[in-house]
Design an enzyme around this catalytic site. Structure first.
Site, PDB file in Angstrom:
ATOM      1  N   PRO A 164      -9.849 -32.904 -51.500  1.00 38.09           N
ATOM      2  CA  PRO A 164      -9.106 -32.921 -50.228  1.00 38.09           C
ATOM      3  C   PRO A 164     -10.046 -32.924 -49.020  1.00 38.09           C
ATOM      4  O   PRO A 164     -10.986 -32.132 -48.965  1.00 38.09           O
ATOM      5  CB  PRO A 164      -8.271 -31.636 -50.266  1.00 38.09           C
ATOM      6  CG  PRO A 164      -8.728 -30.853 -51.432  1.00 38.09           C
ATOM      7  CD  PRO A 164      -9.623 -31.696 -52.283  1.00 38.09           C
ATOM      8  N   GLU A 165      -9.828 -33.844 -48.126  1.00 36.70           N
ATOM      9  CA  GLU A 165     -10.616 -33.936 -46.895  1.00 36.70           C
ATOM     10  C   GLU A 165      -9.782 -33.362 -45.752  1.00 36.70           C
ATOM     11  O   GLU A 165      -8.636 -32.963 -45.950  1.00 36.70           O
ATOM     12  CB  GLU A 165     -10.971 -35.402 -46.623  1.00 36.70           C
ATOM     13  CG  GLU A 165     -11.905 -36.013 -47.664  1.00 36.70           C
ATOM     14  CD  GLU A 165     -13.317 -35.446 -47.580  1.00 36.70           C
ATOM     15  OE1 GLU A 165     -13.668 -34.825 -46.564  1.00 36.70           O
ATOM     16  OE2 GLU A 165     -14.063 -35.605 -48.558  1.00 36.70           O
TER      17      GLU A 165
END
Ligand SMILES: [Zn+2]
Length: 278
Positions: free
Chosen positions: A2-3
């Site tokens: 996840p960014e």
């Protein structure tokens, strides 16, 4: 992994369901995360009210009555709001109960984190993990000329590539591998250029591009918001339509030149040799 956009979409997905609610119970099913979950956490959290869910970089900051619960999704973490009666799944690690609703951290690889920062320790922004983060790309501190100036000043005398410079996160936080390639394309900057060689005009274009790309990515995740309260959904992971990332040899969406893929610091970079000349 996840960014920043995924973390922001997570925040938007869970926030309307939980803010203002009181914690009734906490189950730590497996606390062996990136750092061990504090043994006394369930007792500490019981009865506290969740006032607001904020974000700094990739950290979610849950402001409670007596401090902050800091949550990081690590490499595979997903947060979801489900009814208490919904059965647990394998890899659910921490479940926070708010009467009939629960917030569940599902994290197969266990690189996520659930940390407690009591109000007595002062501002959560001074927490060692958060204090050193660069400016928030979507906040006022990086808007317009402020962002451009920050990029320009931090890049002086740096011989590393502009890509490595952005990924390092000191000039601005939250630009991961995908969004780095996309931002450099948007700004028309070759990823291999030395950071110290960027002109003021390029820094202006780049600061603007970073904000544009991250906002676009968050908007792309907007359609998945309801998955956060769906026991069958897979919330939090989505992909914007990219212009260069993962498009090696495909025609540039602007000039039709085949997109090139190179490796920088062991990670793939994608760019258009025509639109991003050295
Ligand atoms: Zn092109």
């Amino acid at each position: 992994m996840p960014e920043l956009p995924e973390v922001e979409v997570t925040r938007l997905g869970i926030k309307p369901h939980l803010e203002g609610r009181q914690i009734t119970h906490v189950d730590v099913i497996d606390g062996r995360l990136r750092w061990p979950v504090l043994r006394g956490l369930p007792k500490i959290l019981m009865g506290q009210r969740l006032d607001v869910i904020e974000r700094r970089g990739k950290y979610l900051l849950l402001k409670m009555t007596n401090g902050y619960l800091i949550i990081h999704l690590g490499m595979t973490g997903v947060l979801r709001v489900l009814a208490q009666k919904d059965p647990l799944k394998p890899h659910d690690r921490v479940v926070i109960h708010f009467d009939q609703l629960t917030l569940r951290l599902h994290d197969p690889r266990k690189f996520g984190a659930v940390l407690w920062h009591p109000a007595t320790k002062g501002d959560v922004l001074h927490h060692p993990l958060i204090q050193k983060l660069g400016p928030e790309p979507l906040a006022e501190e990086f808007a317009g000329q402020l962002g451009a100036t920050r990029l320009y000043q931090y890049s002086r005398k740096r011989s590393i590539s502009v890509k490595a410079f952005l990924l390092a996160g000191q000039a601005v936080v939250g630009v991961g591998n995908i969004y780095c390639s996309e931002s450099l394309f948007e700004a028309g900057i070759h990823p291999g250029v030395s950071a110290g060689k960027l002109t003021k005009a390029q820094c202006e274009r780049l600061a603007h591009a970073v904000r544009t790309i991250l906002k676009r990515a968050i908007a792309a995740g907007g359609s998945s918001l309801r998955d956060f309260v769906d026991a069958h959904g897979e919330p939090g992971y989505f992909m914007m339509q990219t212009k260069v990332y993962d498009r090696a040899n495909e025609p540039c969406r602007v000039c039709k030149t085949p997109i090139r893929q190179i490796t920088q610091n062991l990670r793939s970079t994608y760019y258009c040799p025509q639109c991003q000349k050295r």
